[in-house]
Write a protein that holds these residues in place. Structure first.
Motif, PDB file in Angstrom:
ATOM      1  N   PRO A   9     -24.199  21.397  -4.663  1.00 13.97           N
ATOM      2  CA  PRO A   9     -23.032  22.132  -4.181  1.00 13.97           C
ATOM      3  C   PRO A   9     -22.648  23.374  -4.962  1.00 13.97           C
ATOM      4  CG  PRO A   9     -22.349  20.100  -5.250  1.00 13.97           C
ATOM      5  CD  PRO A   9     -23.852  20.070  -5.146  1.00 13.97           C
ATOM      6  N   GLY A  10     -23.124  23.544  -6.168  1.00 13.98           N
ATOM      7  CA  GLY A  10     -22.765  24.737  -6.934  1.00 13.98           C
ATOM      8  C   GLY A  10     -21.259  24.876  -7.112  1.00 13.98           C
ATOM      9  N   LEU A  11     -20.633  23.837  -7.613  1.00 12.25           N
ATOM     10  CA  LEU A  11     -19.181  23.850  -7.802  1.00 12.25           C
ATOM     11  C   LEU A  11     -18.766  24.821  -8.897  1.00 12.25           C
ATOM     12  CD1 LEU A  11     -18.487  20.007  -7.743  1.00 12.25           C
ATOM     13  CD2 LEU A  11     -18.106  21.646  -5.907  1.00 12.25           C
ATOM     14  N   ASP A  12     -17.602  25.404  -8.737  1.00 11.39           N
ATOM     15  CA  ASP A  12     -17.021  26.255  -9.775  1.00 11.39           C
ATOM     16  C   ASP A  12     -16.343  25.334 -10.787  1.00 11.39           C
ATOM     17  OD1 ASP A  12     -15.675  28.017 -11.392  1.00 11.39           O
ATOM     18  OD2 ASP A  12     -14.538  28.969  -9.768  1.00 11.39           O
ATOM     19  N   GLU A  13     -17.047  25.053 -11.862  1.00  8.73           N
ATOM     20  CA  GLU A  13     -16.576  24.089 -12.867  1.00  8.73           C
ATOM     21  C   GLU A  13     -15.230  24.477 -13.478  1.00  8.73           C
ATOM     22  OE1 GLU A  13     -18.486  21.290 -14.270  1.00  8.73           O
ATOM     23  OE2 GLU A  13     -19.983  21.481 -12.691  1.00  8.73           O
ATOM     24  N   SER A  14     -14.894  25.767 -13.429  1.00 10.80           N
ATOM     25  CA  SER A  14     -13.615  26.195 -14.010  1.00 10.80           C
ATOM     26  C   SER A  14     -12.424  25.683 -13.191  1.00 10.80           C
ATOM     27  CB  SER A  14     -13.554  27.720 -14.123  1.00 10.80           C
ATOM     28  OG  SER A  14     -13.473  28.314 -12.838  1.00 10.80           O
ATOM     29  N   GLU A  15     -12.660  25.236 -11.976  1.00  9.38           N
ATOM     30  CA  GLU A  15     -11.594  24.695 -11.127  1.00  9.38           C
ATOM     31  C   GLU A  15     -11.353  23.208 -11.378  1.00  9.38           C
ATOM     32  OE1 GLU A  15      -9.608  26.469  -9.094  1.00  9.38           O
ATOM     33  OE2 GLU A  15     -10.650  28.258  -9.820  1.00  9.38           O
ATOM     34  N   PHE A  16     -12.149  22.625 -12.248  1.00 11.11           N
ATOM     35  CA  PHE A  16     -12.039  21.201 -12.557  1.00 11.11           C
ATOM     36  C   PHE A  16     -11.621  21.033 -14.013  1.00 11.11           C
ATOM     37  CE2 PHE A  16     -14.669  21.377  -8.856  1.00 11.11           C
ATOM     38  CZ  PHE A  16     -14.383  20.219  -8.149  1.00 11.11           C
ATOM     39  N   GLN A  17     -10.511  20.353 -14.222  1.00  9.64           N
ATOM     40  CA  GLN A  17      -9.987  20.140 -15.570  1.00  9.64           C
ATOM     41  C   GLN A  17      -9.982  18.650 -15.890  1.00  9.64           C
ATOM     42  OE1 GLN A  17      -9.368  22.908 -17.378  1.00  9.64           O
ATOM     43  NE2 GLN A  17     -10.011  23.982 -15.527  1.00  9.64           N
ATOM     44  N   GLN A  18     -10.611  18.276 -16.994  1.00  8.55           N
ATOM     45  CA  GLN A  18     -10.702  16.876 -17.397  1.00  8.55           C
ATOM     46  C   GLN A  18      -9.334  16.277 -17.666  1.00  8.55           C
ATOM     47  OE1 GLN A  18     -13.399  16.105 -20.609  1.00  8.55           O
ATOM     48  NE2 GLN A  18     -12.643  14.037 -20.940  1.00  8.55           N
ATOM     49  N   GLY A  19      -8.455  17.045 -18.269  1.00  8.52           N
ATOM     50  CA  GLY A  19      -7.118  16.534 -18.565  1.00  8.52           C
ATOM     51  C   GLY A  19      -7.165  15.270 -19.398  1.00  8.52           C
ATOM     52  N   ASP A  20      -6.519  14.226 -18.919  1.00 10.68           N
ATOM     53  CA  ASP A  20      -6.388  12.973 -19.677  1.00 10.68           C
ATOM     54  C   ASP A  20      -7.431  11.928 -19.315  1.00 10.68           C
ATOM     55  OD1 ASP A  20      -4.084  13.918 -21.033  1.00 10.68           O
ATOM     56  OD2 ASP A  20      -2.896  13.530 -19.235  1.00 10.68           O
ATOM     57  N   LEU A  21      -8.444  12.311 -18.550  1.00 15.99           N
ATOM     58  CA  LEU A  21      -9.509  11.372 -18.223  1.00 15.99           C
ATOM     59  C   LEU A  21     -10.448  11.225 -19.417  1.00 15.99           C
ATOM     60  CD1 LEU A  21     -10.389  12.588 -14.624  1.00 15.99           C
ATOM     61  CD2 LEU A  21      -9.171  10.508 -15.238  1.00 15.99           C
ATOM     62  N   SER A  22     -10.949  10.015 -19.624  1.00 14.22           N
ATOM     63  CA  SER A  22     -11.894   9.792 -20.718  1.00 14.22           C
ATOM     64  C   SER A  22     -13.196  10.540 -20.437  1.00 14.22           C
ATOM     65  CB  SER A  22     -12.161   8.297 -20.887  1.00 14.22           C
ATOM     66  OG  SER A  22     -12.836   7.788 -19.755  1.00 14.22           O
ATOM     67  N   ALA A  23     -13.924  10.879 -21.480  1.00 14.50           N
ATOM     68  CA  ALA A  23     -15.157  11.670 -21.335  1.00 14.50           C
ATOM     69  C   ALA A  23     -16.203  10.977 -20.461  1.00 14.50           C
ATOM     70  CB  ALA A  23     -15.724  12.016 -22.709  1.00 14.50           C
ATOM     71  N   PRO A  24     -16.493   9.682 -20.679  1.00  7.67           N
ATOM     72  CA  PRO A  24     -17.501   9.046 -19.818  1.00  7.67           C
ATOM     73  C   PRO A  24     -17.069   9.002 -18.344  1.00  7.67           C
ATOM     74  CG  PRO A  24     -17.041   7.669 -21.736  1.00  7.67           C
ATOM     75  CD  PRO A  24     -16.039   8.776 -21.739  1.00  7.67           C
ATOM     76  N   PHE A  25     -15.792   8.728 -18.123  1.00  9.83           N
ATOM     77  CA  PHE A  25     -15.270   8.679 -16.757  1.00  9.83           C
ATOM     78  C   PHE A  25     -15.360  10.057 -16.117  1.00  9.83           C
ATOM     79  CE2 PHE A  25     -12.177   8.634 -13.372  1.00  9.83           C
ATOM     80  CZ  PHE A  25     -12.288   7.360 -12.835  1.00  9.83           C
ATOM     81  N   TRP A  26     -15.023  11.092 -16.886  1.00 10.55           N
ATOM     82  CA  TRP A  26     -15.049  12.466 -16.365  1.00 10.55           C
ATOM     83  C   TRP A  26     -16.451  12.864 -15.912  1.00 10.55           C
ATOM     84  CZ3 TRP A  26     -12.258  15.937 -14.236  1.00 10.55           C
ATOM     85  CH2 TRP A  26     -12.682  17.281 -14.195  1.00 10.55           C
ATOM     86  N   ALA A  27     -17.448  12.584 -16.734  1.00 12.17           N
ATOM     87  CA  ALA A  27     -18.826  12.942 -16.389  1.00 12.17           C
ATOM     88  C   ALA A  27     -19.258  12.235 -15.101  1.00 12.17           C
ATOM     89  CB  ALA A  27     -19.768  12.594 -17.537  1.00 12.17           C
ATOM     90  N   ALA A  28     -18.944  10.955 -15.000  1.00 17.77           N
ATOM     91  CA  ALA A  28     -19.304  10.188 -13.807  1.00 17.77           C
ATOM     92  C   ALA A  28     -18.508  10.661 -12.589  1.00 17.77           C
ATOM     93  CB  ALA A  28     -19.080   8.705 -14.045  1.00 17.77           C
ATOM     94  N   PHE A  29     -17.257  11.041 -12.804  1.00 19.03           N
ATOM     95  CA  PHE A  29     -16.419  11.557 -11.717  1.00 19.03           C
ATOM     96  C   PHE A  29     -17.015  12.840 -11.141  1.00 19.03           C
ATOM     97  CE2 PHE A  29     -12.987  14.474 -10.443  1.00 19.03           C
ATOM     98  CZ  PHE A  29     -12.462  13.756  -9.376  1.00 19.03           C
ATOM     99  N   MET A  30     -17.449  13.731 -12.005  1.00 20.49           N
ATOM    100  CA  MET A  30     -18.036  14.986 -11.540  1.00 20.49           C
ATOM    101  C   MET A  30     -19.326  14.727 -10.759  1.00 20.49           C
ATOM    102  SD  MET A  30     -15.942  17.363 -12.069  1.00 20.49           S
ATOM    103  CE  MET A  30     -16.994  18.756 -11.656  1.00 20.49           C
TER     104      MET A  30
END
Length: 132
Positions: A9-30
């Motif tokens: 999909p070529g997502l614009d990663e700057s539009e996604f903010q990890q915020g308070d999500l844990s790092a492993p969860f964030w990677a899997a979420f993306m």
């Protein structure tokens, strides 16, 4: 995530903010979000190829529709696996809320075939903020 090697999909990663999500969860979420985009993409490709197959009497479009459907079903299966995997990565309350919302929005169930009807397109999002 082999299906993403055919289309990404070529997502614009700057539009996604990890915020308070844990790092492993964030990677899997993306990864999950990318797969939701793939489901939406291949579903649209399949629909267009079927439309063309009806209007143009040419076996090439029917083959294309079949290949697109295979990609869509593979993306659906992988997205369902990714959604359930998120549940094993929950470390924070924010992780838990996001995981529960994903299951709620997609209508995933512990049924072996729920990926076939899950609403992954709803989570083909263009941005996200995981802040509280």
């Amino acid at each position: 995530m082999d299906v993403l090697s055919y289309w990404n999909p070529g997502l614009d990663e700057s539009e996604f903010q990890q915020g308070d999500l844990s790092a492993p969860f964030w990677a899997a979420f993306m990864d999950f979000v990318r797969l939701c985009h793939a489901v939406k993409h291949w579903g649209a490709e399949k629909t267009e190829a079927r439309r063309m197959a009806r209007s143009v009497k040419n076996g090439g479009w029917e083959k294309s529709a079949h290949a697109d459907e295979n990609h869509e079903m593979r993306a659906r299966y992988l997205a369902a696996e990714a959604a359930w995997h998120l549940g094993s990565l929950i470390e924070t309350d924010v992780d838990r809320r996001v995981a529960l919302r994903i299951v709620d929005l997609t209508k995933l169930t512990p049924n072996i075939r729920s990926h076939e009807t899950a609403q992954f397109s709803l989570l083909a999002i263009q941005g996200f903020d995981g802040s509280l």
